[in-house]
Design an enzyme around this catalytic site. Structure first.
Site, PDB file in Angstrom:
ATOM      1  N   ASP A  11       0.868  -1.168   0.000  1.00 21.52           N
ATOM      2  CA  ASP A  11       0.000   0.000   0.000  1.00 21.52           C
ATOM      3  C   ASP A  11       0.914   1.231   0.000  1.00 21.52           C
ATOM      4  O   ASP A  11       2.120   1.118   0.284  1.00 21.52           O
ATOM      5  CB  ASP A  11      -0.893  -0.026   1.243  1.00 21.52           C
ATOM      6  CG  ASP A  11      -1.722   1.235   1.376  1.00 21.52           C
ATOM      7  OD1 ASP A  11      -2.487   1.543   0.440  1.00 21.52           O
ATOM      8  OD2 ASP A  11      -1.592   1.924   2.405  1.00 21.52           O
ATOM      9  N   ASP A  13       0.009   5.339   0.867  1.00 23.67           N
ATOM     10  CA  ASP A  13      -0.136   6.332   1.928  1.00 23.67           C
ATOM     11  C   ASP A  13      -0.327   5.649   3.276  1.00 23.67           C
ATOM     12  O   ASP A  13      -1.245   4.850   3.464  1.00 23.67           O
ATOM     13  CB  ASP A  13      -1.325   7.253   1.631  1.00 23.67           C
ATOM     14  CG  ASP A  13      -1.284   8.536   2.425  1.00 23.67           C
ATOM     15  OD1 ASP A  13      -0.306   8.751   3.167  1.00 23.67           O
ATOM     16  OD2 ASP A  13      -2.229   9.330   2.332  1.00 23.67           O
ATOM     17  N   ASP A 209      -1.422  -0.551   5.952  1.00 23.14           N
ATOM     18  CA  ASP A 209      -1.701   0.076   7.251  1.00 23.14           C
ATOM     19  C   ASP A 209      -3.179   0.093   7.613  1.00 23.14           C
ATOM     20  O   ASP A 209      -3.534   0.522   8.707  1.00 23.14           O
ATOM     21  CB  ASP A 209      -1.183   1.515   7.251  1.00 23.14           C
ATOM     22  CG  ASP A 209      -2.018   2.432   6.354  1.00 23.14           C
ATOM     23  OD1 ASP A 209      -2.089   2.164   5.132  1.00 23.14           O
ATOM     24  OD2 ASP A 209      -2.626   3.391   6.871  1.00 23.14           O
TER      25      ASP A 209
END
Length: 328
Positions: A11, A13, A209
């Site tokens: 991923d 950001d 995240d």
């Protein structure tokens, strides 16, 4: 990790960078994977930018990235449309010009207004989205056009805080049309499947995240995942994770990525003793707070209700406080 997996699906950001700055060790982990010959894919639900622009943004932060290593929900949405529509069919684009270009690349015709010839609608986040755009989409969807949402993320993390994401705009059309879109991005499988296939991976590892996109997407696709605590997910949120969004491994950040893989696995807790007594988790020992979090996960995930924490040592109290977990 590089001994166990033949591809890393990152991923962006909150995992590789935050805003305009790379997160600790992200560039080093990517470099190590490249040096080892492990495939790398940057997998993002953000459909507002072209893959080349995403790669350029990463390189500006000293993260090695090639355009071919970027997989976006816009690409996945265009692929879904091309599989279900005929070559040259008109698709109403609710999103950026980059998304319209992806539609054109798969042999479909992007348009910006509804007509009887529109066969599909693709919706991705654009800061310039207006009521008039949504109105065109509502007309097309009610007329029977195939509706594909790039993602349904309710919020968009920014340096100013959480802003409305594409999912919020998708919900507006849900209410207006009483229809449900086909979802291309995480946690749905099209984007994850496209990333795995493009990497030629037999045993990929998802690194992210967010539980509700990255980790759930990995679970849905039947692959292992690593959660980092550098973005959206908090320790408390991890302990409340449902069965469909539980990671295989947990790290505070990517600086520990080159350590022993088994030490990162949920359930391991070097130096910590965790004992469940009714609705109380008794914690003793000492060590890394993230190791304690990994040890706490099975106790919380198997509990019928909420648990409280009882610190049996000063180190346990300090670690629980560092994790933001209530004591008593």
């Amino acid at each position: 990790m590089l001994d166990r997996y033949d591809a890393l699906l990152f991923d962006l950001d909150g995992t590789v960078y935050r805003g305009g700055q790379a997160l600790p060790a992200a560039a080093d982990v990517v470099d190590a994977a490249h040096a080892r010959g492990t495939a790398v894919r940057f997998v993002t639900n953000n459909a507002s930018r072209a893959p080349g622009a995403v790669a350029e943004h990463l390189r500006a932060m000293s993260v090695s990235a090639d355009t071919a290593e970027v997989s976006t929900s816009g690409q996945a949405a265009a692929a879904v449309l091309s599989e279900r529509l005929a070559d040259g069919d008109r698709v109403l684009v609710l999103g950026t010009e980059a998304l319209a270009d992806l539609v054109a690349e798969v042999g479909l015709t992007p348009v910006r207004a509804f007509s009887d010839e529109v066969k599909g609608v693709v919706q991705g986040l654009s800061p310039q989205m207006t009521w008039a755009d949504l109105a065109e989409g509502a007309l097309a969807i009610r007329a029977g056009a195939l509706w594909v949402a790039c993602n349904v993320d309710r919020t968009l993390p920014t340096e100013r805080g959480l802003l409305p994401g594409n999912g919020s705009m998708v919900h507006a059309l849900r209410v207006a049309t009483d229809q449900e879109p086909v979802v291309a991005g995480k946690p749905a499988t099209p984007l994850m499947r496209q990333s795995i296939e493009s990497a030629g991976a037999g045993r990929p590892l998802v690194v992210g995240d967010r539980l509700d996109t990255d980790i759930e997407g990995a679970v849905s696709s039947g692959v292992d995942s690593l959660l980092v605590l550098t973005g959206v997910c908090t320790p408390e949120g991890l302990l409340r994770a449902g069965e469909h969004e539980r990671p295989t491994y947990v790290l505070a950040d990517l600086t520990g990525f080159d350590g022993p893989a088994d030490a990162m696995r949920v359930g391991s807790g070097d130096g910590w003793e965790v004992e469940v007594d009714g609705n109380t988790v008794r914690v003793d020992g000492s060590g890394d707070p993230t190791a304690l979090l990994r040890a706490l996960c099975p106790a919380h995930w198997s509990a019928a209700g909420s648990l409280t924490h009882d610190a049996r040592s000063a180190a346990a109290r300090t670690a629980l406080t560092t994790l933001g977990l209530a004591i008593g």
